[in-house]
Motif scaffolding. Structure first.
Motif, PDB file in Angstrom:
ATOM      1  N   SER A 136       0.828  -1.535  -0.096  1.00  0.00           N
ATOM      2  CA  SER A 136      -0.004   0.104  -0.027  1.00  0.00           C
ATOM      3  C   SER A 136       0.718   1.216  -0.205  1.00  0.00           C
ATOM      4  N   GLY A 137       0.340   2.072  -0.716  1.00  0.00           N
ATOM      5  CA  GLY A 137       1.196   3.333  -0.622  1.00  0.00           C
ATOM      6  C   GLY A 137       1.074   4.183   0.628  1.00  0.00           C
ATOM      7  N   ARG A 138      -0.213   4.017   1.254  1.00  0.00           N
ATOM      8  CA  ARG A 138       0.126   4.383   2.801  1.00  0.00           C
ATOM      9  C   ARG A 138       1.357   4.042   3.570  1.00  0.00           C
ATOM     10  N   ALA A 142       3.533   6.425   5.648  1.00  0.00           N
ATOM     11  CA  ALA A 142       3.649   6.304   6.943  1.00  0.00           C
ATOM     12  C   ALA A 142       5.114   6.164   7.408  1.00  0.00           C
ATOM     13  N   ALA A 143       6.011   5.521   6.793  1.00  0.00           N
ATOM     14  CA  ALA A 143       7.546   5.206   6.840  1.00  0.00           C
ATOM     15  C   ALA A 143       8.036   6.930   6.866  1.00  0.00           C
ATOM     16  N   VAL A 209      13.413   3.801   0.785  1.00  0.00           N
ATOM     17  CA  VAL A 209      13.587   2.460   0.954  1.00  0.00           C
ATOM     18  C   VAL A 209      12.674   1.586   1.008  1.00  0.00           C
ATOM     19  N   VAL A 210      11.441   1.829   1.802  1.00  0.00           N
ATOM     20  CA  VAL A 210      10.229   1.125   1.727  1.00  0.00           C
ATOM     21  C   VAL A 210       9.556   1.179   0.356  1.00  0.00           C
ATOM     22  N   ARG A 215       8.432  -3.106  -4.472  1.00  0.00           N
ATOM     23  CA  ARG A 215       8.437  -3.334  -5.606  1.00  0.00           C
ATOM     24  C   ARG A 215       9.740  -4.618  -5.844  1.00  0.00           C
ATOM     25  N   ALA A 216      10.642  -4.610  -4.758  1.00  0.00           N
ATOM     26  CA  ALA A 216      11.994  -5.525  -5.043  1.00  0.00           C
ATOM     27  C   ALA A 216      11.841  -6.663  -4.162  1.00  0.00           C
TER      28      ALA A 216
END
Length: 363
Positions: A136-138, A142-143, A209-210, A215-216
């Protein structure tokens, strides 16, 4: 944000030492699961990352500098207790080998950057990511928010520690014995730098990084969030090796670490006694306690990461990465032995996952 020796009274340092002992002990107990698993290298890499990222000084408009810490990122990935150990070890090596932060002040620095920062960051992150998928983009935002708030909470704690010294420890005539900064001076100086610049860098770094891991290597995001199910698509996607990616990143960061030399000025509260603006603090001389304890530890390998040359800065970064990582492995091995557990040998490329039924793919 590193407090040198002499700026805090011995009593203050001792109080933080007493407070940190049970926190370090609890951290060792809480990371038992990590120690007995395949994720020990990630703790070592997290500590090394924190060490290097703190070498990048960021110029602040008022002529001082600040830096990111990376503690929020470690807390999000491996938990705040693991972050406490990782950042504490990075701070210890900085103090012992390079004189970045004091030995007497080490418990206070550890409290600010290895406790306040990761626990606040993780708390904000968890609060903002309830009932959200790992991709989630959230979670990215949030990070960012968690790391930003955590770094500024750490800066505030540091400012308060500076600011209470003149009121608690002074001569009969009111002359400070240690840090001469009052709360009215310390809080604005620390918070402006971190609210406007350093906190933003910490947040962007953590969120970036999150977003990359979404994706990775989604399973890596699940290490500290095992309750969040993976979709079938996420399970089928082959993750990028976190160790390989982290080693490449650390190597690049070490090579470009001399960029930290470009930032003019020093960080607030980290001046050498002779560099203090005595008139600004209405002093006729350097405070006695500050002068007495400033050279408490004189056995640093490369003081201030060398003589200002780029090659010594790179050498400091490389030495720090190796020593920090080795110390993490040694401590976690010792914890594992004391706890009666042995780490599982496994390939970090494919962390264990628990796939969910296809009908949960949209959750």
């Amino acid at each position: 944000m590193h407090i040198p020796d002499g700026y805090l009274s011995p009593q203050t340092c001792a109080a933080f030492g007493v407070a940190m002992l049970p926190l370090w002990w609890q951290s060792a107990r809480r990371v038992k699961k990590v120690v007995k698993s395949r994720y020990v290298p990630l703790v070592a890499l997290g500590a090394a990352f924190s060490f290097v990222v703190m070498m990048f000084n960021i110029p602040i408009p008022d002529g001082t500098t600040a830096h990111a810490v990376g503690g929020g990122l470690i807390a999000i990935l491996l938990g705040p207790w693991a972050a406490c150990i990782a950042v504490s070890i990075a701070l210890l090596i900085q103090a012992l080998f390079f004189g970045d932060g004091g030995i007497l002040a080490f418990p206070a620095n550890a409290f600010n950057m290895a406790v306040v920062l990761p626990f606040v960051s993780y708390g904000v992150y968890r609060l903002l990511t309830r009932n959200t998928a790992l991709t989630s983009g959230r979670r990215v935002w949030a990070a960012v928010a968690g790391a930003y708030v955590g770094l500024n909470a750490s800066a505030l704690a540091t400012a308060v520690e500076f600011g209470i010294q003149p009121d608690l420890f002074h001569k009969a005539d009111g002359t400070p014995l240690y840090a001469p900064f009052h709360l009215s001076q310390a809080i604005p100086a620390m918070m402006i730098a971190h609210l406007i610049i350093a906190g933003v860098v910490e947040g962007v770094l953590t969120g970036g990084v999150v977003a990359y891991l979404q994706r990775a290597n989604v399973p890596l995001l699940r290490i500290n969030a095992p309750e969040v199910p993976l979709t079938e698509r996420e399970v089928r996607r082959r993750p990028v090796s976190p160790v390989r990616a982290a080693l490449v990143t650390l190597g690049i960061m070490a090579l470009v670490s001399p960029l930290g030399l470009l930032a003019p000025g020093g960080a607030f509260g980290e001046d050498a006694p002779e560099d203090l603006d005595l008139a600004k603090y209405h002093l006729g001389a350097v405070p006695e306690g500050l002068q007495k304890y400033t050279d408490f530890w004189g056995s640093t390998l490369l003081p201030d990461y060398g003589d200002g040359s780029w090659w010594q800065y790179i050498l400091s970064a490389l030495i720090g990465v190796v020593v920090v990582a080795a110390l993490v492995f040694g401590i976690t091995w010792l914890i594992g032995r004391l706890r009666g557990g042995e780490r599982e040998a496994a390939d970090l490329d494919t962390p264990p996952v628990s796939p969910v039924p296809s009908n949960a793919a949209g959750s």
